[in-house]
Design an enzyme around this catalytic site. Structure first.
Site, PDB file in Angstrom:
ATOM      1  N   CYS A  21      -0.201   5.706   5.287  1.00 37.97           N
ATOM      2  CA  CYS A  21       0.358   4.585   4.546  1.00 37.97           C
ATOM      3  C   CYS A  21      -0.807   3.654   4.224  1.00 37.97           C
ATOM      4  O   CYS A  21      -1.847   3.692   4.895  1.00 37.97           O
ATOM      5  CB  CYS A  21       1.401   3.869   5.411  1.00 37.97           C
ATOM      6  SG  CYS A  21       2.180   2.430   4.674  1.00 37.97           S
ATOM      7  N   HIS A  22      -0.660   2.819   3.200  1.00 40.07           N
ATOM      8  CA  HIS A  22      -1.765   1.907   2.866  1.00 40.07           C
ATOM      9  C   HIS A  22      -1.488   0.469   3.288  1.00 40.07           C
ATOM     10  O   HIS A  22      -2.198  -0.439   2.886  1.00 40.07           O
ATOM     11  CB  HIS A  22      -2.069   1.962   1.362  1.00 40.07           C
ATOM     12  CG  HIS A  22      -0.860   1.812   0.490  1.00 40.07           C
ATOM     13  ND1 HIS A  22      -0.477   2.766  -0.414  1.00 40.07           N
ATOM     14  CD2 HIS A  22       0.047   0.817   0.397  1.00 40.07           C
ATOM     15  CE1 HIS A  22       0.624   2.371  -1.036  1.00 40.07           C
ATOM     16  NE2 HIS A  22       0.952   1.180  -0.569  1.00 40.07           N
TER      17      HIS A  22
END
Length: 466
Positions: free
Chosen positions: A169-170
């Site tokens: 995930c960012h």
């Protein structure tokens, strides 16, 4: 050269970003890129994009595309998953519209809440099918999962398969960059330690080195509140920072629906005070679909000038803001522009191939990593990546109030995974009962009826539950 397989490659914009990241590394420029999707039109578009990226970068990958998932996975060294089971329609629309009939409003509905539960139930069985293919065709593969609901999906995989998997995930690196801008400190100067669960991890340390020693940067974050500089779209997270003393990784529109405090049908003043965008994911999907129509035309006809006015009209008609107009116009007019994104996928592959060490944040099983969260649940922690693989870091004890807050989300994740793995319908009811937002808005009979209606509406997108 490694074989890198994209599952859900019809997500063309996201695939483009990762392809640009991967092929920018000279050590990966000759890789085999295998693209798979169930939509032949979108798959063909992504294949064209991949060829153009390779040409621009001077890379020489072997690019193949196929509607046959097993062929794409056969012999893969890395598999990247980016699909959405059920799609925007019918999946996402069902997840929003049926709860709305009961007075239950959502913002994103892809991670927790009743929308996250249903999305997990649609997705976990398919991911396990993919893993069974990999166990047969590429048992040593490293599986990079970008699909939400991240924690539920990775937990299902960890219990149902032996494939090496990390969820990516960012939000950790993205929020760190956002905070850096808010406090006026270059992100390159900042060091942080973050830990928790996906979309509910907290920066345990947020600091920088100075000639005088290590400077805690949280006082600068508090000053943003004191000086009235909290961005309108980020009021929920800054409110939680005031109450908890630590900043959370995921956006305000996400976080608002992970707790019982912000979205209440009889409190429109809260929606206004905290600027909570109800039905936001629906709006975003409509805007992205409108923008994609023009972007796809640009890909198919690279010599044709982009009709900027057409982009603006379509995006505004879909409910887009002026920011959306600017962004979709930029996407359409600069689709061939390649720059390294902050997604971890390419860095992981590069480090595993070359041995160059890096630290990324990954979602992995809690095997002694966080002491006051349940063993086996999926936690988001720093991971060292080199030739030895993806090596999670032991964090130890979280502040007790943070662990307690995370546990309210882990309860829902656990029961959803149990439903997906056992096929028992009772676990779906219990997951919805224990969801913080759902339980704050609906009574037990409403929850039961809503779950029954959602299961019926999903039809064949779900397996049969006992």
């Amino acid at each position: 050269m490694p074989k890198i397989t994209f599952i859900g490659a019809g997500s063309t914009v996201f695939a483009r970003n990762l392809l640009g990241d991967i092929l920018s590394f000279p050590e990966l420029a000759d890789a085999t890129i295998s693209l798979h999707d169930i939509d032949p039109v979108r798959l063909a578009t992504t294949e064209k994009v991949a060829q153009r990226i390779a040409k621009q970068l001077g890379a020489c990958p072997t690019i193949e595309s196929t509607l046959d998932r097993r062929a794409a996975l056969d012999g893969a060294d890395y598999a990247i998953c980016m699909f959405q089971i059920g799609g925007y329609k019918p999946g996402t629309v069902i997840d929003f519209e049926i709860p709305k009939k009961y007075g239950l409003r959502q913002t994103i509905a892809d991670t927790l809440g009743i929308g996250g539960i249903m999305r997990g139930l649609r997705t976990i069985p398919v991911l396990l099918d993919v893993c069974r293919d990999m166990e047969e065709l590429c048992p040593d593969v490293t599986f990079l999962n970008y699909v939400n609901p991240m924690a539920m999906n990775c937990w299902g995989i960890s219990r149902g398969s032996k494939i090496k998997t990390v969820g990516l995930c960012h939000s950790v690196q993205g929020t760190a960059e956002e905070l850096a801008r808010n406090i006026g400190v270059p992100i390159e100067e900042i060091n942080y330690l973050c830990a928790g669960i996906n979309h509910m991890a907290f920066y345990l340390r947020f600091e920088r080195k100075t000639p005088q020693g290590v400077e805690d940067l949280y006082p600068l974050v508090r000053r943003v509140i004191e000086e009235g500089r909290v961005p309108a779209w980020n009021r929920v997270r800054y409110e939680m920072f005031k109450r908890l003393g630590y900043f959370v990784t995921e956006s305000s529109e996400h976080f608002a629906e992970y707790t019982p405090w912000f979205i209440k049908r009889d409190r429109p003043d809260l929606i206004e005070k905290f600027n909570i965008p109800l039905d936001e994911y629906i709006r975003r999907c409509e805007v992205q679909i409108a923008g994609w129509e023009v972007t796809k035309d640009t890909i198919e006809n690279p010599d044709r000038p982009v009709d900027v006015e057409a982009v603006a009209r379509k995006v505004r008609a879909a409910g887009g803001s002026e920011w959306d107009v600017r962004w979709q116009t930029y996407q359409a007019t600069n689709f061939d522009e390649i720059s390294q994104s902050h997604e971890y996928g390419s860095y992981i592959i590069h480090s595993l191939e070359t041995g160059i060490p890096r630290v990324v944040y990954g979602n992995v099983p809690n095997n002694g990593l966080i002491d006051n969260l349940p063993q086996g649940c999926i936690v988001e922690v720093p991971c060292l990546v080199d030739k030895n693989g993806i090596q999670p870091t032991k964090v130890g004890m979280l502040p007790p109030h943070l662990a307690a807050l995370m546990q309210t989300n882990i309860n829902v994740q656990s029961l959803t995974v149990e439903a997906a793995l056992t096929g028992k319908r009772e676990h779906i009811y219990h997951a919805a009962m224990l969801d913080p937002h759902t339980g704050a808005e609906l009574d037990l009979e409403q929850i039961w009826q809503m779950v029954d209606e959602l299961i019926a509406a999903h039809g064949d997108w779900l397996p049969k539950y006992q």
